[in-house]
Design a protein around this motif. Structure first.
Motif, PDB file in Angstrom:
ATOM      1  N   PRO A   1       0.825  -1.221   0.000  1.00 56.50           N
ATOM      2  CA  PRO A   1       0.000   0.000   0.000  1.00 56.50           C
ATOM      3  C   PRO A   1       0.855   1.266   0.000  1.00 56.50           C
ATOM      4  CG  PRO A   1      -0.859  -1.598   1.567  1.00 56.50           C
ATOM      5  CD  PRO A   1       0.476  -2.120   1.113  1.00 56.50           C
ATOM      6  N   GLY A   2       0.515   2.193  -0.865  1.00 55.18           N
ATOM      7  CA  GLY A   2       1.196   3.473  -0.897  1.00 55.18           C
ATOM      8  C   GLY A   2       2.501   3.495  -1.671  1.00 55.18           C
ATOM      9  N   TYR A   3       2.930   2.339  -2.156  1.00 50.29           N
ATOM     10  CA  TYR A   3       4.211   2.308  -2.873  1.00 50.29           C
ATOM     11  C   TYR A   3       4.056   2.898  -4.263  1.00 50.29           C
ATOM     12  CZ  TYR A   3       8.296   0.475  -5.341  1.00 50.29           C
ATOM     13  OH  TYR A   3       9.433   0.360  -6.091  1.00 50.29           O
ATOM     14  N   LYS A   4       4.992   3.768  -4.632  1.00 57.38           N
ATOM     15  CA  LYS A   4       5.031   4.331  -5.973  1.00 57.38           C
ATOM     16  C   LYS A   4       6.380   3.991  -6.590  1.00 57.38           C
ATOM     17  CE  LYS A   4       4.366   8.535  -8.693  1.00 57.38           C
ATOM     18  NZ  LYS A   4       4.074   9.997  -8.662  1.00 57.38           N
ATOM     19  N   ARG A   5       6.350   3.294  -7.696  1.00 54.87           N
ATOM     20  CA  ARG A   5       7.581   2.850  -8.337  1.00 54.87           C
ATOM     21  C   ARG A   5       8.424   4.043  -8.781  1.00 54.87           C
ATOM     22  NH1 ARG A   5       8.714  -1.660 -11.856  1.00 54.87           N
ATOM     23  NH2 ARG A   5       6.560  -2.333 -11.676  1.00 54.87           N
ATOM     24  N   PRO A   6       9.726   4.073  -8.409  1.00 56.81           N
ATOM     25  CA  PRO A   6      10.617   5.130  -8.908  1.00 56.81           C
ATOM     26  C   PRO A   6      10.756   5.031 -10.420  1.00 56.81           C
ATOM     27  CG  PRO A   6      11.589   3.970  -7.045  1.00 56.81           C
ATOM     28  CD  PRO A   6      10.400   3.170  -7.481  1.00 56.81           C
ATOM     29  N   ASN A   7      10.961   6.181 -11.051  1.00 51.36           N
ATOM     30  CA  ASN A   7      11.068   6.219 -12.505  1.00 51.36           C
ATOM     31  C   ASN A   7      12.475   6.653 -12.906  1.00 51.36           C
ATOM     32  OD1 ASN A   7      10.877   7.676 -15.256  1.00 51.36           O
ATOM     33  ND2 ASN A   7       8.926   6.587 -15.131  1.00 51.36           N
ATOM     34  N   PHE A   8      13.162   5.818 -13.678  1.00 47.19           N
ATOM     35  CA  PHE A   8      14.533   6.100 -14.070  1.00 47.19           C
ATOM     36  C   PHE A   8      14.628   7.386 -14.888  1.00 47.19           C
ATOM     37  CE2 PHE A   8      17.866   5.530 -17.378  1.00 47.19           C
ATOM     38  CZ  PHE A   8      18.979   5.650 -16.544  1.00 47.19           C
ATOM     39  N   CYS A   9      13.675   7.601 -15.771  1.00 44.36           N
ATOM     40  CA  CYS A   9      13.700   8.810 -16.592  1.00 44.36           C
ATOM     41  C   CYS A   9      13.609  10.060 -15.716  1.00 44.36           C
ATOM     42  CB  CYS A   9      12.551   8.795 -17.601  1.00 44.36           C
ATOM     43  SG  CYS A   9      12.667   7.466 -18.819  1.00 44.36           S
ATOM     44  N   HIS A  10      12.799   9.992 -14.683  1.00 42.70           N
ATOM     45  CA  HIS A  10      12.693  11.106 -13.732  1.00 42.70           C
ATOM     46  C   HIS A  10      14.046  11.381 -13.070  1.00 42.70           C
ATOM     47  CE1 HIS A  10      10.885  13.661 -10.585  1.00 42.70           C
ATOM     48  NE2 HIS A  10      11.723  13.048  -9.771  1.00 42.70           N
TER      49      HIS A  10
ATOM     50  N   HIS B   1      16.007  14.911 -13.595  1.00 45.83           N
ATOM     51  CA  HIS B   1      16.046  15.758 -12.402  1.00 45.83           C
ATOM     52  C   HIS B   1      17.330  15.565 -11.603  1.00 45.83           C
ATOM     53  CE1 HIS B   1      11.743  15.715 -13.436  1.00 45.83           C
ATOM     54  NE2 HIS B   1      11.710  16.895 -12.840  1.00 45.83           N
ATOM     55  N   SER B   2      18.373  15.105 -12.283  1.00 45.45           N
ATOM     56  CA  SER B   2      19.662  15.000 -11.604  1.00 45.45           C
ATOM     57  C   SER B   2      20.231  16.399 -11.362  1.00 45.45           C
ATOM     58  CB  SER B   2      20.649  14.191 -12.467  1.00 45.45           C
ATOM     59  OG  SER B   2      21.068  14.958 -13.583  1.00 45.45           O
ATOM     60  N   LYS B   3      21.310  16.507 -10.602  1.00 48.58           N
ATOM     61  CA  LYS B   3      21.895  17.796 -10.250  1.00 48.58           C
ATOM     62  C   LYS B   3      22.735  18.408 -11.366  1.00 48.58           C
ATOM     63  CE  LYS B   3      21.841  17.078  -5.245  1.00 48.58           C
ATOM     64  NZ  LYS B   3      22.643  17.032  -4.003  1.00 48.58           N
ATOM     65  N   TRP B   4      22.859  17.725 -12.475  1.00 47.02           N
ATOM     66  CA  TRP B   4      23.618  18.287 -13.586  1.00 47.02           C
ATOM     67  C   TRP B   4      22.909  19.518 -14.156  1.00 47.02           C
ATOM     68  CZ3 TRP B   4      28.469  17.178 -14.305  1.00 47.02           C
ATOM     69  CH2 TRP B   4      28.976  15.927 -13.881  1.00 47.02           C
ATOM     70  N   ASP B   5      23.657  20.587 -14.341  1.00 49.35           N
ATOM     71  CA  ASP B   5      23.099  21.856 -14.812  1.00 49.35           C
ATOM     72  C   ASP B   5      23.066  21.897 -16.339  1.00 49.35           C
ATOM     73  OD1 ASP B   5      22.122  24.388 -14.982  1.00 49.35           O
ATOM     74  OD2 ASP B   5      24.036  25.386 -14.534  1.00 49.35           O
ATOM     75  N   GLU B   6      21.986  21.388 -16.885  1.00 50.43           N
ATOM     76  CA  GLU B   6      21.837  21.412 -18.346  1.00 50.43           C
ATOM     77  C   GLU B   6      20.366  21.259 -18.696  1.00 50.43           C
ATOM     78  OE1 GLU B   6      22.693  17.055 -19.898  1.00 50.43           O
ATOM     79  OE2 GLU B   6      24.350  17.740 -18.633  1.00 50.43           O
TER      80      GLU B   6
END
Length: 211
Positions: free
Chosen positions: A193-202, A206-211
């Protein structure tokens, strides 16, 4: 000595002690499943005339899901790695050569790594076949109905389809993050219950790389 569908279940001292360990810490579902995995794996090996170490294949099969049990599950590792580490500790305590230990470790740790483990050593590839055969019926017709019936008579399924999913969830519901990128995330998505699968594309976007 036990022969089922023309497959001899290893009965060396090492094999018996490994079986006793699973019997002590697992339940009937894992015991029956692990033995079916070995038998189906060995059948595949024999059909393909493959050279494999039956004792190591059997021990790998016995340990492949032991990481789901309370005795061997960790707080932060994939259950497959917990099982592989347990197998490694067991084999080292018996003075087994490191090459054999590495083989068993790989067989257990990679048994759910579809598309990779099939190309490893025969013991690892065969155990993955046994797991896939027993859990999802992959290549179902490769083994005869008569052989299947003999295996299931010796090691019953007993509503295995639902039981194994619940066993998976129980084994890693406290660490669902370890299922990221694996088929085990499907179990969490369906049953936790309540689990949301992480998304690799996300993660990429949304990584810390500035681009």
């Amino acid at each position: 000595m036990t022969n089922i569908a023309d497959i001899k279940i290893p009965d060396s001292k090492l094999a018996v002690q490994a079986a006793e360990l699973l019997r002590e810490h697992g339940d009937d579902l894992l015991w029956n499943h692990s033995n079916r995995v070995f038998l189906f794996a060995a059948m595949k090996g024999n059909l393909n005339q493959m050279k494999y170490d039956a004792e190591l294949l059997y021990i790998s099969s016995l340990f492949h899901d032991i990481g789901l049990t309370s005795a061997f599950r960790s707080e932060d590792k994939r259950f497959e790695v917990d099982g592989a580490n347990a197998a490694r500790d067991f084999l080292r305590s018996h003075g087994i050569p490191e090459a054999s230990i590495r083989l068993v470790w790989d067989a257990v740790a990679l048994h759910t790594s579809i598309g990779i483990v099939e190309y490893k050593e025969p013991e690892a590839a065969l155990m993955n076949f046994g797991v896939s055969y027993d859990v999802v019926g992959k290549n179902f017709d490769l083994i005869s109905a008569e052989a299947r019936q003999q295996v299931v008579a010796a090691f019953p399924r007993n509503d295995f389809k639902h039981g194994i999913l619940n066993a998976f969830l129980e084994g890693f519901k406290h660490k669902p993050e370890t299922t990221y990128g694996t088929i085990n995330a499907d179990v969490c998505e369906m049953l936790l219950p309540g689990y949301k699968r992480p998304n690799f594309c996300h993660h990429v976007l949304h990584s810390k790389w500035d681009e």
